[in-house]
Design a protein around this motif. Structure first.
Motif, PDB file in Angstrom:
ATOM      1  N   GLU A  28       0.853  -1.192   0.000  1.00 52.74           N
ATOM      2  CA  GLU A  28       0.000   0.000   0.000  1.00 52.74           C
ATOM      3  C   GLU A  28       0.881   1.231   0.000  1.00 52.74           C
ATOM      4  O   GLU A  28       1.970   1.247   0.590  1.00 52.74           O
ATOM      5  CB  GLU A  28      -0.928  -0.006   1.218  1.00 52.74           C
ATOM      6  N   SER A  29       0.430   2.264  -0.687  1.00 55.51           N
ATOM      7  CA  SER A  29       1.215   3.494  -0.763  1.00 55.51           C
ATOM      8  C   SER A  29       0.308   4.678  -1.034  1.00 55.51           C
ATOM      9  O   SER A  29      -0.845   4.526  -1.441  1.00 55.51           O
ATOM     10  CB  SER A  29       2.274   3.386  -1.873  1.00 55.51           C
ATOM     11  N   ASP A  30       0.842   5.871  -0.793  1.00 53.32           N
ATOM     12  CA  ASP A  30       0.142   7.119  -1.082  1.00 53.32           C
ATOM     13  C   ASP A  30       0.905   7.879  -2.157  1.00 53.32           C
ATOM     14  O   ASP A  30       2.138   7.953  -2.126  1.00 53.32           O
ATOM     15  CB  ASP A  30       0.041   8.000   0.165  1.00 53.32           C
ATOM     16  N   PHE A  31       0.162   8.430  -3.096  1.00 52.18           N
ATOM     17  CA  PHE A  31       0.737   9.301  -4.103  1.00 52.18           C
ATOM     18  C   PHE A  31       0.081  10.661  -3.936  1.00 52.18           C
ATOM     19  O   PHE A  31      -1.149  10.778  -3.967  1.00 52.18           O
ATOM     20  CB  PHE A  31       0.476   8.759  -5.506  1.00 52.18           C
ATOM     21  N   VAL A  32       0.880  11.699  -3.734  1.00 49.98           N
ATOM     22  CA  VAL A  32       0.355  13.037  -3.472  1.00 49.98           C
ATOM     23  C   VAL A  32       0.509  13.904  -4.721  1.00 49.98           C
ATOM     24  O   VAL A  32       1.605  14.041  -5.267  1.00 49.98           O
ATOM     25  CB  VAL A  32       1.066  13.694  -2.278  1.00 49.98           C
ATOM     26  N   ILE A  33      -0.600  14.477  -5.155  1.00 51.90           N
ATOM     27  CA  ILE A  33      -0.607  15.389  -6.301  1.00 51.90           C
ATOM     28  C   ILE A  33      -0.697  16.814  -5.768  1.00 51.90           C
ATOM     29  O   ILE A  33      -1.625  17.151  -5.023  1.00 51.90           O
ATOM     30  CB  ILE A  33      -1.802  15.112  -7.230  1.00 51.90           C
ATOM     31  N   ILE A  44     -12.189  12.132 -10.471  1.00 56.35           N
ATOM     32  CA  ILE A  44     -11.658  10.892  -9.904  1.00 56.35           C
ATOM     33  C   ILE A  44     -10.814  10.162 -10.941  1.00 56.35           C
ATOM     34  O   ILE A  44      -9.698   9.691 -10.652  1.00 56.35           O
ATOM     35  CB  ILE A  44     -12.804   9.989  -9.410  1.00 56.35           C
ATOM     36  N   VAL A  45     -11.334  10.072 -12.171  1.00 58.23           N
ATOM     37  CA  VAL A  45     -10.610   9.378 -13.233  1.00 58.23           C
ATOM     38  C   VAL A  45      -9.308  10.102 -13.568  1.00 58.23           C
ATOM     39  O   VAL A  45      -8.257   9.470 -13.736  1.00 58.23           O
ATOM     40  CB  VAL A  45     -11.498   9.242 -14.483  1.00 58.23           C
ATOM     41  N   ALA A  46      -9.360  11.424 -13.649  1.00 58.59           N
ATOM     42  CA  ALA A  46      -8.146  12.195 -13.957  1.00 58.59           C
ATOM     43  C   ALA A  46      -7.075  11.977 -12.896  1.00 58.59           C
ATOM     44  O   ALA A  46      -5.888  11.818 -13.219  1.00 58.59           O
ATOM     45  CB  ALA A  46      -8.492  13.675 -14.068  1.00 58.59           C
ATOM     46  N   ALA A  47      -7.483  11.957 -11.626  1.00 55.43           N
ATOM     47  CA  ALA A  47      -6.534  11.731 -10.537  1.00 55.43           C
ATOM     48  C   ALA A  47      -5.982  10.312 -10.585  1.00 55.43           C
ATOM     49  O   ALA A  47      -4.783  10.085 -10.337  1.00 55.43           O
ATOM     50  CB  ALA A  47      -7.196  12.010  -9.196  1.00 55.43           C
ATOM     51  N   LEU A  80      -1.540   6.368 -11.734  1.00 62.16           N
ATOM     52  CA  LEU A  80      -0.939   5.285 -12.504  1.00 62.16           C
ATOM     53  C   LEU A  80       0.324   5.731 -13.228  1.00 62.16           C
ATOM     54  O   LEU A  80       1.372   5.084 -13.133  1.00 62.16           O
ATOM     55  CB  LEU A  80      -1.944   4.747 -13.528  1.00 62.16           C
ATOM     56  N   THR A  81       0.229   6.831 -13.976  1.00 60.93           N
ATOM     57  CA  THR A  81       1.334   7.231 -14.841  1.00 60.93           C
ATOM     58  C   THR A  81       2.489   7.865 -14.073  1.00 60.93           C
ATOM     59  O   THR A  81       3.651   7.538 -14.312  1.00 60.93           O
ATOM     60  CB  THR A  81       0.839   8.199 -15.929  1.00 60.93           C
ATOM     61  N   GLU A  82       2.167   8.760 -13.126  1.00 65.40           N
ATOM     62  CA  GLU A  82       3.213   9.472 -12.397  1.00 65.40           C
ATOM     63  C   GLU A  82       3.637   8.741 -11.124  1.00 65.40           C
ATOM     64  O   GLU A  82       4.817   8.746 -10.760  1.00 65.40           O
ATOM     65  CB  GLU A  82       2.743  10.875 -12.048  1.00 65.40           C
ATOM     66  N   LEU A 119      -2.854  -0.335 -19.415  1.00 68.85           N
ATOM     67  CA  LEU A 119      -3.539  -1.326 -18.603  1.00 68.85           C
ATOM     68  C   LEU A 119      -4.026  -2.477 -19.484  1.00 68.85           C
ATOM     69  O   LEU A 119      -4.503  -2.256 -20.590  1.00 68.85           O
ATOM     70  CB  LEU A 119      -4.750  -0.702 -17.898  1.00 68.85           C
ATOM     71  N   ARG A 120      -3.916  -3.663 -18.941  1.00 69.84           N
ATOM     72  CA  ARG A 120      -4.510  -4.804 -19.627  1.00 69.84           C
ATOM     73  C   ARG A 120      -6.026  -4.717 -19.556  1.00 69.84           C
ATOM     74  O   ARG A 120      -6.719  -5.018 -20.524  1.00 69.84           O
ATOM     75  CB  ARG A 120      -4.033  -6.099 -18.960  1.00 69.84           C
ATOM     76  N   MET A 121      -6.520  -4.259 -18.399  1.00 67.82           N
ATOM     77  CA  MET A 121      -7.964  -4.263 -18.205  1.00 67.82           C
ATOM     78  C   MET A 121      -8.343  -3.367 -17.036  1.00 67.82           C
ATOM     79  O   MET A 121      -7.555  -3.137 -16.130  1.00 67.82           O
ATOM     80  CB  MET A 121      -8.413  -5.713 -17.918  1.00 67.82           C
ATOM     81  N   ILE A 122      -9.576  -2.850 -17.076  1.00 72.47           N
ATOM     82  CA  ILE A 122     -10.192  -2.158 -15.947  1.00 72.47           C
ATOM     83  C   ILE A 122     -11.473  -2.900 -15.600  1.00 72.47           C
ATOM     84  O   ILE A 122     -12.306  -3.147 -16.475  1.00 72.47           O
ATOM     85  CB  ILE A 122     -10.529  -0.689 -16.271  1.00 72.47           C
ATOM     86  N   VAL A 123     -11.610  -3.265 -14.325  1.00 69.26           N
ATOM     87  CA  VAL A 123     -12.832  -3.902 -13.843  1.00 69.26           C
ATOM     88  C   VAL A 123     -13.403  -3.002 -12.755  1.00 69.26           C
ATOM     89  O   VAL A 123     -12.710  -2.652 -11.796  1.00 69.26           O
ATOM     90  CB  VAL A 123     -12.565  -5.309 -13.272  1.00 69.26           C
ATOM     91  N   GLY A 124     -14.672  -2.592 -12.911  1.00 66.29           N
ATOM     92  CA  GLY A 124     -15.273  -1.668 -11.954  1.00 66.29           C
ATOM     93  C   GLY A 124     -16.623  -2.146 -11.473  1.00 66.29           C
ATOM     94  O   GLY A 124     -17.422  -2.676 -12.259  1.00 66.29           O
ATOM     95  N   LEU A 125     -16.887  -1.938 -10.192  1.00 62.11           N
ATOM     96  CA  LEU A 125     -18.137  -2.348  -9.566  1.00 62.11           C
ATOM     97  C   LEU A 125     -19.003  -1.135  -9.276  1.00 62.11           C
ATOM     98  O   LEU A 125     -18.567  -0.221  -8.566  1.00 62.11           O
ATOM     99  CB  LEU A 125     -17.854  -3.078  -8.249  1.00 62.11           C
ATOM    100  N   SER A 126     -20.211  -1.083  -9.818  1.00 64.57           N
ATOM    101  CA  SER A 126     -21.155  -0.003  -9.542  1.00 64.57           C
ATOM    102  C   SER A 126     -20.514   1.341  -9.888  1.00 64.57           C
ATOM    103  O   SER A 126     -20.265   1.619 -11.054  1.00 64.57           O
ATOM    104  CB  SER A 126     -21.610  -0.077  -8.082  1.00 64.57           C
TER     105      SER A 126
END
Length: 331
Positions: free
Chosen positions: A6-11, A113-116, A121-123, A130-137
């Motif tokens: 687990e990690s935090d990325f700060v923008i 949310i998506v932009a962040a 991911l990139t920074e 990505l190979r795939m995105i799986v999303g619930l609700s």
């Protein structure tokens, strides 16, 4: 056990689409598995897993999901894929109003949310594809946006228990009811409360709408049992924070991936459930939306012996066969 970090990325100075600004935006993420690179040095096994509106990334660690998906030979085998599981803005261990800003927290929407997450991911993780995105609700709704906002970034999308259509109808009505209950609570004080406002917690519309009526009847076959179940729903809601919940609900208000659908390049498997009260099968929304898309397939699953309604998304045993076949076709 899975290899998990687990990690935090700060923008710094993150600006939302509406122009509001976060001085610092913390994006918390969990990763499971090991990165793999192709001959050119590019990561080729990253999968993004997106959580629902009432959970956080840790939702994916529950036995109904990880126990059915991450093991050897399962659809998202952690020995094969590098699974990235972020907490969305306003959820879990990512920046949220209850961290201190309360109602001064910048307004955010699903697109933010998506932009962040893209920057995470990139920074933050150095993942360019990505190979795939799986999303619930909610995570599925974000997946539709991901596909349109960043076409070519992923090979496949698997939105589950959601619609690629504007926020409206029954889904928005139950959200609006919760919003009004929070904002009109006598203890609300514009979000500067010292005691948690509880009006919204005592009217658990969300729990009613996301649980199958058949399942509810089995849980509460008598008035006494229904009263006890009601108290459970309330206790669960009261464990949260009213500002956090308000922001989470309002973040969805301008959700509309319709203008972006034609831009999607990824293969799509959209999974929905015939007894989902939030996303009624009778609307035919998903089928209409993907009619003009290449390599897109919609699956409407009938209720099993234990109907779950919208909550079926959290029980991968009900839908993992479809995912397994989809993943095999991708490979």
């Amino acid at each position: 056990m899975f290899e998990q970090t687990e990690s935090d990325f700060v923008i710094e100075n993150f600006e939302t689409a509406s122009g509001e600004r976060f001085e610092t935006l913390r994006q918390h993420a969990m990763t499971i598995g090991t990165l793999r690179r192709d001959a050119a040095g590019r990561i080729d096994n990253a999968v993004l897993l997106l959580h629902n509106t009432t959970g956080s990334g840790r939702e994916w660690l529950g036995p109904g999901l990880s126990g059915e998906l991450f093991g050897p030979g399962q659809p998202l085998d952690a020995a094969r894929y590098f699974l990235i599981v972020p907490d969305a803005i306003g959820f879990g261990r990512s920046s949220k109003p209850s961290d201190g800003l309360r109602a001064k927290f910048p307004q955010y929407r699903y697109g933010d949310i998506v932009a962040a997450q893209h920057r995470l991911l990139t920074e933050g993780l150095g993942v360019e594809h990505l190979r795939m995105i799986v999303g619930l609700s909610m995570g599925g709704m974000l997946a539709w946006l991901w596909g349109g906002l960043f076409p070519g970034f992923m090979d496949a999308l698997v939105p589950i228990a959601c619609q690629p259509a504007p926020m409206s109808g029954r889904n928005w009505l139950q959200r609006r009811m919760q919003i009004e209950l929070i904002r009109n609570d006598p203890g609300w004080h514009g979000g500067d409360y010292t005691v948690q406002p509880r009006y919204y917690a005592r009217a658990p519309f969300g729990a009613l709408m996301t649980t199958s009526p058949v399942h509810l009847q089995r849980l509460a076959p008598t008035r006494a049992a229904a009263d006890a179940l009601y108290q459970q729903f309330c206790a669960r809601a009261e464990a949260g924070d009213a500002n956090d919940r308000l922001y989470q609900l309002e973040a969805s208000m301008d959700y509309d991936p319709t203008p972006l659908l034609a831009r999607i390049e990824a293969r799509i498997l959209a999974i929905n459930f015939a007894d989902d009260e939030l996303n009624p099968a009778a609307l035919g929304t998903v089928e209409a939306a993907i009619a003009g898309l290449k390599a897109a397939r919609a699956v409407m699953l009938a209720p099993g012996p234990e109907p779950r309604g919208h909550q079926a998304a959290l029980h991968a045993a009900l839908w993992k066969a479809e995912l397994q076949a989809f993943v095999a076709a991708l490979e």
